[in-house]
Design a protein around this motif. Structure first.
Motif, PDB file in Angstrom:
ATOM      1  N   MET A  51      -3.039   2.662  48.453  1.00 36.48           N
ATOM      2  CA  MET A  51      -3.401   1.682  47.433  1.00 36.48           C
ATOM      3  C   MET A  51      -3.338   0.306  48.071  1.00 36.48           C
ATOM      4  O   MET A  51      -2.458   0.037  48.886  1.00 36.48           O
ATOM      5  N   CYS A  52      -4.269  -0.539  47.702  1.00 36.10           N
ATOM      6  CA  CYS A  52      -4.272  -1.916  48.186  1.00 36.10           C
ATOM      7  C   CYS A  52      -4.321  -2.837  46.978  1.00 36.10           C
ATOM      8  O   CYS A  52      -5.153  -2.653  46.083  1.00 36.10           O
ATOM      9  N   LEU A  53      -3.420  -3.817  46.935  1.00 37.88           N
ATOM     10  CA  LEU A  53      -3.488  -4.827  45.892  1.00 37.88           C
ATOM     11  C   LEU A  53      -3.406  -6.198  46.536  1.00 37.88           C
ATOM     12  O   LEU A  53      -2.775  -6.380  47.571  1.00 37.88           O
ATOM     13  N   SER A  54      -4.113  -7.129  45.942  1.00 36.79           N
ATOM     14  CA  SER A  54      -4.028  -8.521  46.362  1.00 36.79           C
ATOM     15  C   SER A  54      -3.173  -9.246  45.333  1.00 36.79           C
ATOM     16  O   SER A  54      -3.320  -9.031  44.140  1.00 36.79           O
ATOM     17  N   VAL A  55      -2.251 -10.073  45.806  1.00 38.60           N
ATOM     18  CA  VAL A  55      -1.355 -10.801  44.912  1.00 38.60           C
ATOM     19  C   VAL A  55      -1.191 -12.228  45.406  1.00 38.60           C
ATOM     20  O   VAL A  55      -1.409 -12.518  46.584  1.00 38.60           O
ATOM     21  N   ALA A  56      -0.802 -13.085  44.495  1.00 42.70           N
ATOM     22  CA  ALA A  56      -0.389 -14.450  44.823  1.00 42.70           C
ATOM     23  C   ALA A  56      -1.384 -15.163  45.732  1.00 42.70           C
ATOM     24  O   ALA A  56      -1.031 -15.671  46.786  1.00 42.70           O
ATOM     25  N   GLY A  57      -2.655 -15.149  45.352  1.00 39.52           N
ATOM     26  CA  GLY A  57      -3.645 -15.930  46.070  1.00 39.52           C
ATOM     27  C   GLY A  57      -4.163 -15.316  47.358  1.00 39.52           C
ATOM     28  O   GLY A  57      -4.422 -16.021  48.311  1.00 39.52           O
ATOM     29  N   GLY A  58      -4.308 -14.018  47.404  1.00 36.96           N
ATOM     30  CA  GLY A  58      -4.947 -13.394  48.555  1.00 36.96           C
ATOM     31  C   GLY A  58      -4.027 -12.734  49.554  1.00 36.96           C
ATOM     32  O   GLY A  58      -4.452 -12.402  50.659  1.00 36.96           O
ATOM     33  N   ASN A  59      -2.779 -12.513  49.212  1.00 32.24           N
ATOM     34  CA  ASN A  59      -1.887 -11.727  50.056  1.00 32.24           C
ATOM     35  C   ASN A  59      -2.067 -10.257  49.690  1.00 32.24           C
ATOM     36  O   ASN A  59      -2.257  -9.921  48.529  1.00 32.24           O
ATOM     37  N   TYR A  60      -1.979  -9.398  50.674  1.00 31.84           N
ATOM     38  CA  TYR A  60      -2.200  -7.982  50.417  1.00 31.84           C
ATOM     39  C   TYR A  60      -0.925  -7.178  50.592  1.00 31.84           C
ATOM     40  O   TYR A  60      -0.150  -7.413  51.513  1.00 31.84           O
ATOM     41  N   ILE A  61      -0.730  -6.223  49.683  1.00 31.68           N
ATOM     42  CA  ILE A  61       0.350  -5.249  49.774  1.00 31.68           C
ATOM     43  C   ILE A  61      -0.305  -3.879  49.714  1.00 31.68           C
ATOM     44  O   ILE A  61      -1.150  -3.623  48.851  1.00 31.68           O
ATOM     45  N   PHE A  62       0.089  -3.005  50.626  1.00 32.18           N
ATOM     46  CA  PHE A  62      -0.354  -1.620  50.583  1.00 32.18           C
ATOM     47  C   PHE A  62       0.784  -0.788  50.008  1.00 32.18           C
ATOM     48  O   PHE A  62       1.960  -1.087  50.225  1.00 32.18           O
TER      49      PHE A  62
END
Length: 136
Positions: A51-62
């Motif tokens: 899963m990939c999510l973008s948070v807080a203005g373009g930071n990515y967490i997998f």
């Protein structure tokens, strides 16, 4: 230059990702299940393999659903630095919902705003912002 993209193994990746998106703002970019990627037709077919999510203005967490027991988040800390203390305070407050505040979000003697907490999923966060807004 490399870019750090944390990968979190979760007991429930979908719920944890939803919480981060609501708390930090962002989007779910992609989800792949075991069934979709490997054709698994058993108890794992609906589990998240990536899963990939973008948070807080373009930071990515997998993220992925963990297939084994793990210690939730106690061996790392994720830090997000916001351009304003207002934005940082809002994110801190939302992440703290159901979690545990280690250090309240407040201005520190060394000049930054800083707060530290463990969220409801056991992940430790450091939220920071400069003393003066960096927005133009």
């Amino acid at each position: 230059m490399g870019v750090l993209k944390p990968f979190i193994y979760s007991e429930d990746a979908r719920s944890q990702a939803d919480f981060y998106i609501r708390s930090l703002g962002g989007n779910l970019e992609s989800v792949i299940t075991h069934g979709e990627s490997m054709g698994v037709q058993n108890d794992l077919q609906d589990k998240v393999i990536h899963m990939c999510l973008s948070v807080a203005g373009g930071n990515y967490i997998f993220m992925s659903d963990s297939m084994e027991s793990n210690l939730q988040g106690n061996n790392m800390s994720l830090n997000i630095d916001y351009p304003s203390s207002e934005e940082a305070r809002e994110a801190f407050s939302k992440l703290a919902d159901g979690g545990h505040v280690i250090y309240p979000f407040e201005q520190q003697p060394f000049g930054l705003y800083l707060g530290e907490l463990t969220d409801r999923f056991g992940v430790r966060w450091m939220i920071t912002a400069p003393s003066v807004s960096t927005r133009s």
